[in-house]
Design a protein around this motif. Structure first.
Motif, PDB file in Angstrom:
ATOM      1  N   UNK A 109       0.836  -1.202   0.000  1.00 25.08           N
ATOM      2  CA  UNK A 109       0.000   0.000   0.000  1.00 25.08           C
ATOM      3  C   UNK A 109       0.872   1.253   0.000  1.00 25.08           C
ATOM      4  N   UNK A 110       1.950   1.197   0.776  1.00 28.14           N
ATOM      5  CA  UNK A 110       2.853   2.350   0.880  1.00 28.14           C
ATOM      6  C   UNK A 110       3.498   2.672  -0.472  1.00 28.14           C
ATOM      7  N   UNK A 111       3.859   1.636  -1.224  1.00 27.55           N
ATOM      8  CA  UNK A 111       4.455   1.851  -2.547  1.00 27.55           C
ATOM      9  C   UNK A 111       3.537   2.720  -3.402  1.00 27.55           C
ATOM     10  N   UNK A 112       2.237   2.479  -3.291  1.00 27.56           N
ATOM     11  CA  UNK A 112       1.274   3.180  -4.151  1.00 27.56           C
ATOM     12  C   UNK A 112       0.783   4.492  -3.537  1.00 27.56           C
ATOM     13  N   UNK A 113       0.495   4.502  -2.242  1.00 25.12           N
ATOM     14  CA  UNK A 113      -0.021   5.732  -1.629  1.00 25.12           C
ATOM     15  C   UNK A 113       1.041   6.825  -1.601  1.00 25.12           C
ATOM     16  N   UNK A 114       2.302   6.436  -1.440  1.00 21.88           N
ATOM     17  CA  UNK A 114       3.395   7.422  -1.440  1.00 21.88           C
ATOM     18  C   UNK A 114       4.003   7.614  -2.830  1.00 21.88           C
ATOM     19  N   UNK A 115       3.409   6.934  -3.816  1.00 24.63           N
ATOM     20  CA  UNK A 115       3.845   7.057  -5.208  1.00 24.63           C
ATOM     21  C   UNK A 115       5.367   6.849  -5.350  1.00 24.63           C
ATOM     22  N   UNK A 116       5.866   5.802  -4.691  1.00 26.63           N
ATOM     23  CA  UNK A 116       7.314   5.527  -4.726  1.00 26.63           C
ATOM     24  C   UNK A 116       7.804   5.228  -6.135  1.00 26.63           C
ATOM     25  N   UNK A 117       6.950   4.648  -6.974  1.00 26.98           N
ATOM     26  CA  UNK A 117       7.370   4.271  -8.322  1.00 26.98           C
ATOM     27  C   UNK A 117       7.484   5.471  -9.257  1.00 26.98           C
ATOM     28  N   UNK A 118       7.013   6.630  -8.797  1.00 27.95           N
ATOM     29  CA  UNK A 118       7.082   7.845  -9.626  1.00 27.95           C
ATOM     30  C   UNK A 118       8.321   8.680  -9.335  1.00 27.95           C
ATOM     31  N   UNK A 119       9.131   8.262  -8.365  1.00 28.02           N
ATOM     32  CA  UNK A 119      10.327   9.028  -7.983  1.00 28.02           C
ATOM     33  C   UNK A 119      11.299   9.149  -9.152  1.00 28.02           C
ATOM     34  N   UNK A 120      11.835  10.347  -9.355  1.00 23.87           N
ATOM     35  CA  UNK A 120      12.756  10.608 -10.463  1.00 23.87           C
ATOM     36  C   UNK A 120      14.210  10.745 -10.023  1.00 23.87           C
ATOM     37  N   UNK A 121      14.420  11.076  -8.769  1.00 25.76           N
ATOM     38  CA  UNK A 121      15.778  11.291  -8.263  1.00 25.76           C
ATOM     39  C   UNK A 121      16.463   9.959  -7.952  1.00 25.76           C
ATOM     40  N   UNK A 122      17.656   9.742  -8.513  1.00 24.37           N
ATOM     41  CA  UNK A 122      18.340   8.449  -8.372  1.00 24.37           C
ATOM     42  C   UNK A 122      18.606   8.092  -6.917  1.00 24.37           C
ATOM     43  N   UNK A 123      19.090   9.025  -6.134  1.00 22.74           N
ATOM     44  CA  UNK A 123      19.389   8.732  -4.724  1.00 22.74           C
ATOM     45  C   UNK A 123      18.130   8.294  -3.987  1.00 22.74           C
ATOM     46  N   UNK A 124      17.019   8.985  -4.231  1.00 19.75           N
ATOM     47  CA  UNK A 124      15.773   8.633  -3.566  1.00 19.75           C
ATOM     48  C   UNK A 124      15.211   7.312  -4.104  1.00 19.75           C
ATOM     49  N   UNK A 125      15.453   7.025  -5.376  1.00 17.18           N
ATOM     50  CA  UNK A 125      15.034   5.740  -5.933  1.00 17.18           C
ATOM     51  C   UNK A 125      15.730   4.604  -5.200  1.00 17.18           C
ATOM     52  N   UNK A 126      17.038   4.738  -5.014  1.00 18.26           N
ATOM     53  CA  UNK A 126      17.809   3.721  -4.292  1.00 18.26           C
ATOM     54  C   UNK A 126      17.310   3.592  -2.858  1.00 18.26           C
TER      55      UNK A 126
END
Length: 201
Positions: A109-126
């Motif tokens: 749920x957190x992956x989707x509610x916090x829109x983790x898959x939309x992150x563009x910054x490499x450091x934050x992606x990691x």
């Protein structure tokens, strides 16, 4: 091949043959080392298939279960099923079985509610990948095959970012050390993930 970080139960496991610590398997192998070798050979073939054609899914509990089933369906009858007994590794006690379903729901749920898959910054992606990997590791939803299933899901998540993760760029001991550290630090996998990044030639 076996280490202090192998799965440990305090009682006879429902998943093992009687008076044995060998997991019940479709190959009816009763020797632990022989089963380990056979399991690695079967799953290596499946991992190659997934490299060519990653498991499609929406990054949900079902997505993870399908990955586990695909990797282990030729070896274990419990492939694709959440474990039903308490397990630990070393000093790490994983979530009790009655909490697994709810906790997996929380992570996905957190992956989707916090829109983790939309992150563009490499450091934050990691950091996102490390966080999700840490959460799934401490839940440890399966009786066997957690690491390989979780890493494949994280590899798929990386692909959503346009990142190519090659787990062959690290080794078992480094992964184990990061997994142990992740109990207290959800950024513990960041260095490993960075090490596993493949760059365009």
């Amino acid at each position: 091949m076996f280490s202090k970080y192998d799965v440990y139960t305090t009682v006879q496991s429902m998943y093992c043959y009687p008076d044995s610590d060998v997991l019940k398997n479709k190959l009816n192998i009763r020797d632990k080392a022989e089963l380990k070798q056979a399991e690695e050979e079967f799953t290596a073939v499946k991992q190659l298939v997934l490299l060519q054609e990653p498991m499609k899914g929406r990054f949900t509990k079902t997505h993870l279960l399908r990955i586990h089933r695909f990797l282990f369906e030729d070896v274990y009858p419990f492939a694709g099923h959440i474990r039903r007994e308490q397990i630990s590794k070393g000093d790490t006690m994983f979530y009790p079985p009655e909490m697994i379903d709810r906790q997996l729901g929380r992570v996905f749920d957190e992956i989707h509610t916090k829109k983790l898959l939309s992150e563009q910054d490499l450091k934050k992606q990691i950091q996102n990948l490390s966080h999700v990997m840490t959460e799934l590791n401490i839940i440890h939803p399966f009786r066997e095959g957690n690491g390989r299933s979780i890493r494949e899901l994280i590899r798929c998540m990386g692909l959503e970012y346009g990142l190519r993760l090659n787990w062959g760029n690290t080794d078992r001991d480094t992964l184990i050390d990061a997994a142990i550290a992740s109990v207290d630090d959800d950024m513990a996998f960041c260095d490993v993930l960075t090490q596993c990044l493949e760059t365009e030639e």
